[in-house]
Design a protein around this motif. Structure first.
Motif, PDB file in Angstrom:
ATOM      1  N   ARG A  99       0.860  -1.178   0.000  1.00 41.09           N
ATOM      2  CA  ARG A  99       0.000   0.000   0.000  1.00 41.09           C
ATOM      3  C   ARG A  99       0.901   1.234   0.000  1.00 41.09           C
ATOM      4  NH1 ARG A  99      -4.382   0.740   4.641  1.00 41.09           N
ATOM      5  NH2 ARG A  99      -2.470   0.952   5.886  1.00 41.09           N
ATOM      6  N   VAL A 100       0.833   1.998  -1.088  1.00 36.02           N
ATOM      7  CA  VAL A 100       1.680   3.178  -1.255  1.00 36.02           C
ATOM      8  C   VAL A 100       0.857   4.433  -1.008  1.00 36.02           C
ATOM      9  CG1 VAL A 100       3.031   4.536  -2.897  1.00 36.02           C
ATOM     10  CG2 VAL A 100       3.269   2.053  -2.853  1.00 36.02           C
ATOM     11  N   ASN A 101       1.368   5.275  -0.134  1.00 33.47           N
ATOM     12  CA  ASN A 101       0.750   6.576   0.114  1.00 33.47           C
ATOM     13  C   ASN A 101       1.684   7.669  -0.382  1.00 33.47           C
ATOM     14  OD1 ASN A 101      -1.813   6.166   1.895  1.00 33.47           O
ATOM     15  ND2 ASN A 101      -0.262   4.785   2.753  1.00 33.47           N
ATOM     16  N   ALA A 102       1.150   8.612  -1.147  1.00 32.13           N
ATOM     17  CA  ALA A 102       1.947   9.706  -1.710  1.00 32.13           C
ATOM     18  C   ALA A 102       1.732  10.981  -0.911  1.00 32.13           C
ATOM     19  CB  ALA A 102       1.583   9.943  -3.175  1.00 32.13           C
ATOM     20  N   GLN A 103       2.800  11.724  -0.751  1.00 35.56           N
ATOM     21  CA  GLN A 103       2.730  13.053  -0.130  1.00 35.56           C
ATOM     22  C   GLN A 103       3.556  14.006  -0.976  1.00 35.56           C
ATOM     23  OE1 GLN A 103       4.086  12.788   3.929  1.00 35.56           O
ATOM     24  NE2 GLN A 103       2.314  11.601   4.622  1.00 35.56           N
ATOM     25  N   PRO A 104       3.057  15.238  -1.184  1.00 36.74           N
ATOM     26  CA  PRO A 104       1.804  15.827  -0.691  1.00 36.74           C
ATOM     27  C   PRO A 104       0.575  15.055  -1.191  1.00 36.74           C
ATOM     28  CG  PRO A 104       3.266  17.496  -1.660  1.00 36.74           C
ATOM     29  CD  PRO A 104       3.831  16.191  -2.014  1.00 36.74           C
ATOM     30  N   TYR A 105      -0.564  15.432  -0.629  1.00 36.82           N
ATOM     31  CA  TYR A 105      -1.778  14.671  -0.893  1.00 36.82           C
ATOM     32  C   TYR A 105      -2.183  14.695  -2.363  1.00 36.82           C
ATOM     33  CZ  TYR A 105      -4.400  19.032  -1.351  1.00 36.82           C
ATOM     34  OH  TYR A 105      -4.855  20.247  -1.777  1.00 36.82           O
ATOM     35  N   ASP A 106      -1.807  15.759  -3.084  1.00 39.53           N
ATOM     36  CA  ASP A 106      -2.216  15.874  -4.487  1.00 39.53           C
ATOM     37  C   ASP A 106      -1.148  15.368  -5.457  1.00 39.53           C
ATOM     38  OD1 ASP A 106      -0.519  17.922  -3.784  1.00 39.53           O
ATOM     39  OD2 ASP A 106      -1.565  19.479  -4.908  1.00 39.53           O
ATOM     40  N   ALA A 107      -0.128  14.685  -4.926  1.00 45.46           N
ATOM     41  CA  ALA A 107       0.860  14.072  -5.817  1.00 45.46           C
ATOM     42  C   ALA A 107       0.236  12.871  -6.524  1.00 45.46           C
ATOM     43  CB  ALA A 107       2.091  13.643  -5.016  1.00 45.46           C
ATOM     44  N   LYS A 108       0.726  12.570  -7.691  1.00 46.55           N
ATOM     45  CA  LYS A 108       0.191  11.462  -8.487  1.00 46.55           C
ATOM     46  C   LYS A 108       1.096  10.240  -8.379  1.00 46.55           C
ATOM     47  CE  LYS A 108      -3.363  13.603 -10.368  1.00 46.55           C
ATOM     48  NZ  LYS A 108      -4.745  13.163 -10.082  1.00 46.55           N
ATOM     49  N   ILE A 109       0.437   9.059  -8.282  1.00 47.30           N
ATOM     50  CA  ILE A 109       1.157   7.792  -8.239  1.00 47.30           C
ATOM     51  C   ILE A 109       1.056   7.134  -9.616  1.00 47.30           C
ATOM     52  CG2 ILE A 109       1.290   5.506  -7.190  1.00 47.30           C
ATOM     53  CD1 ILE A 109       0.037   6.707  -4.677  1.00 47.30           C
ATOM     54  N   TYR A 110       2.198   6.683 -10.136  1.00 43.10           N
ATOM     55  CA  TYR A 110       2.242   5.975 -11.412  1.00 43.10           C
ATOM     56  C   TYR A 110       2.801   4.577 -11.165  1.00 43.10           C
ATOM     57  CZ  TYR A 110       1.628  10.512 -13.693  1.00 43.10           C
ATOM     58  OH  TYR A 110       1.147  11.741 -14.105  1.00 43.10           O
ATOM     59  N   ILE A 111       2.054   3.569 -11.622  1.00 43.40           N
ATOM     60  CA  ILE A 111       2.508   2.185 -11.516  1.00 43.40           C
ATOM     61  C   ILE A 111       2.801   1.687 -12.923  1.00 43.40           C
ATOM     62  CG2 ILE A 111       1.940  -0.156 -10.781  1.00 43.40           C
ATOM     63  CD1 ILE A 111       0.039   1.041  -8.725  1.00 43.40           C
ATOM     64  N   GLU A 112       4.067   1.404 -13.161  1.00 42.89           N
ATOM     65  CA  GLU A 112       4.515   1.003 -14.500  1.00 42.89           C
ATOM     66  C   GLU A 112       4.021   1.994 -15.560  1.00 42.89           C
ATOM     67  OE1 GLU A 112       6.602  -1.645 -15.397  1.00 42.89           O
ATOM     68  OE2 GLU A 112       6.952  -1.657 -13.243  1.00 42.89           O
ATOM     69  N   GLY A 113       4.081   3.281 -15.211  1.00 40.98           N
ATOM     70  CA  GLY A 113       3.716   4.340 -16.153  1.00 40.98           C
ATOM     71  C   GLY A 113       2.256   4.701 -16.195  1.00 40.98           C
ATOM     72  N   ALA A 114       1.391   3.932 -15.549  1.00 43.73           N
ATOM     73  CA  ALA A 114      -0.053   4.209 -15.565  1.00 43.73           C
ATOM     74  C   ALA A 114      -0.423   5.011 -14.319  1.00 43.73           C
ATOM     75  CB  ALA A 114      -0.844   2.907 -15.620  1.00 43.73           C
ATOM     76  N   VAL A 115      -1.067   6.140 -14.524  1.00 51.11           N
ATOM     77  CA  VAL A 115      -1.416   7.008 -13.400  1.00 51.11           C
ATOM     78  C   VAL A 115      -2.598   6.425 -12.634  1.00 51.11           C
ATOM     79  CG1 VAL A 115      -2.989   8.452 -14.783  1.00 51.11           C
ATOM     80  CG2 VAL A 115      -1.886   9.401 -12.729  1.00 51.11           C
ATOM     81  N   GLN A 116      -2.538   6.562 -11.308  1.00 49.36           N
ATOM     82  CA  GLN A 116      -3.601   6.086 -10.430  1.00 49.36           C
ATOM     83  C   GLN A 116      -4.528   7.258 -10.072  1.00 49.36           C
ATOM     84  OE1 GLN A 116      -3.424   2.572  -9.905  1.00 49.36           O
ATOM     85  NE2 GLN A 116      -1.897   3.065 -11.468  1.00 49.36           N
ATOM     86  N   SER A 117      -5.717   6.938  -9.656  1.00 46.82           N
ATOM     87  CA  SER A 117      -6.731   7.977  -9.457  1.00 46.82           C
ATOM     88  C   SER A 117      -6.681   8.628  -8.073  1.00 46.82           C
ATOM     89  CB  SER A 117      -8.131   7.395  -9.688  1.00 46.82           C
ATOM     90  OG  SER A 117      -8.376   6.312  -8.788  1.00 46.82           O
TER      91      SER A 117
END
Length: 435
Positions: A99-117
């Protein structure tokens, strides 16, 4: 009758045995928990590592196997004539879950290049696989994280917070090959990403040969302005590295002495700069460098070699040049005038003006042309007094700094503190013969 009753009772119990079946579930890892899913979708803990379940005829049972750090496994068992249920079922959890949490809260997570919502994402790492996760936000340095699910490699964490802290900006330069140097270390040319570590300041230099370097400081400290998301740098001011021969020649810019031997000449955009290199005994070199649109740009460097001035080698420096010398004589006026005229005619072919009554003599200009200079010389004699008889004599020596200058171009000539060898003894001769 009693025998018939026994047969029916046996058939009933035989049917019950066929209707109910038991199944043993064994999990790997053994720490995994087995849950039975009830009719209300609630999960009921039925064991850790292993559990036994009864499966009624035609009543499916769904189980879920869970363990932190692994993807849950769900399976439904059905007791029917068409399905052969084993006595034992081994379930292996082999897909890792982070389970990956990104900070700041509005940062975007990309898994193998695909952006998460969302700013939290579940990362599945299948057996023998590798997954790369990126966290991005404009103005921040992107962070990468790679998770492996392979034997002999680090086990992925259950939870991970990826926090963006270092700032980042993208630089674009004109010209496109400008070097970007951060704290003394080159990181690229033209388009480059500049990273500013949190709670620090950095110095960035934008460098290209032939241009004035631009230096800027960017900070990622609390209470200070944040660096821009993008920085457009345009180098406009030019720089010409001038080197001279001889090495001790003087470099003048717009009339001011700036140095000797070597000097970097700065040319602001939209302007021209005059550079003069000079040394006694050599012909001065004059250059004009312009930094304007539509004009040939100045060179990156230039070696200015001064030619030897033949006028210099054909002359001597003298404090008698362009100075009035008063000579007192005890000779009669007529004799003194005759001596003055003889000496003057020995050095100058043409007398422009001669008046014995006033004691005034002025010769025409004698002109000597050199490859890079023009020298003109004349004598002017004035009677300064009668009793005692005195004459003021002036040897006028002037140069133009250019070859074949017309003697009539008075504005092109300036006084010279030297005297051509031809005339170096003329004042002394006046002095000795008029005694």
């Amino acid at each position: 009758m009693k025998q018939l009753y026994l047969i029916l009772l046996l058939l009933f119990f035989t049917g019950q045995v066929r209707a109910d079946k038991s199944l043993t579930i064994i999990c790997s890892p053994s720490e995994a928990t087995i849950y039975k899913v009830g009719p209300d979708k609630k999960e009921i803990n039925i064991g850790t590592g292993s559990a036994m379940i009864k499966i009624d005829k035609d009543e499916p049972i769904t189980i879920v196997v869970r363990l932190d750090g692994y993807k849950p496994f769900s399976k439904t068992y059905v007791n029917s004539k068409s399905v052969a249920l084993p006595k034992e079922d081994r379930i292996v959890l082999d897909t890792r879950l982070v389970r990956v949490n990104a900070q700041p809260y509005d940062a975007k997570i990309y898994i193998e290049g695909a952006v998460q919502s969302a700013s939290t994402a579940w990362v599945e790492v299948r057996k023998d696989a590798t997954i790369t996760v990126e966290v991005k936000k404009p103005g921040f340095f992107t962070k990468h994280k790679t998770y492996h699910n392979r034997q002999g490699m680090d086990v992925p964490p259950i939870d991970e917070v990826i926090a963006l802290t270092d700032r980042s900006m993208f630089v674009k330069t004109v010209p496109s090959d400008v070097k970007v140097i951060v704290n003394g270390k080159a990181i690229g040319e033209g388009n480059a990403e500049v990273v500013i570590p949190v709670q620090t300041c950095i110095t960035v230099q934008y460098v290209k040969e032939g241009f004035i370097t631009i230096e800027k400081q960017y900070c990622a400290k609390d209470g200070q302005p944040l660096p821009p998301l993008t920085e457009n740098i345009i180098l406009k001011e030019r720089l010409v590295a001038v080197r001279t021969t001889p090495e001790d020649a003087t470099v003048k810019i717009d009339g001011r002495v700036m140095g000797t031997g070597e000097y970097k000449v700065r040319i602001p955009f939209g302007q021209c700069v005059e550079v003069i290199v000079e040394k006694a005994g050599f012909v001065p070199s004059k250059k004009n460098y312009c930094n304007e649109d539509g004009v040939q740009p100045p060179p990156v460097s230039e070696h200015l070699i001064l030619a030897v001035d033949e006028a210099f080698t054909s002359s001597v420096q003298s404090d008698q040049a362009n100075v009035n010398f008063t000579i007192e004589t005890g000779r009669p006026e007529e004799e003194a005038w005759k001596i003055l005229s003889q000496i003057t005619m020995n050095y100058f072919d043409n007398i422009e003006l001669a008046d014995r009554e006033t004691g005034y003599v002025r010769t025409s200009w004698n002109v000597k042309n050199f490859q890079n200079n023009t020298i003109r010389t004349r004598i002017i004699v004035k009677q300064a007094d009668i009793l005692p008889l005195k004459y003021t004599i002036k040897l006028v020596s002037e140069y133009s700094g250019e070859a074949k200058t017309s003697v009539k171009q008075d504005e092109s000539f300036v006084p010279w503190d030297r005297i051509l060898n031809t005339y170096k003894d003329v004042i002394s001769e006046y002095q000795s013969r008029l005694k």
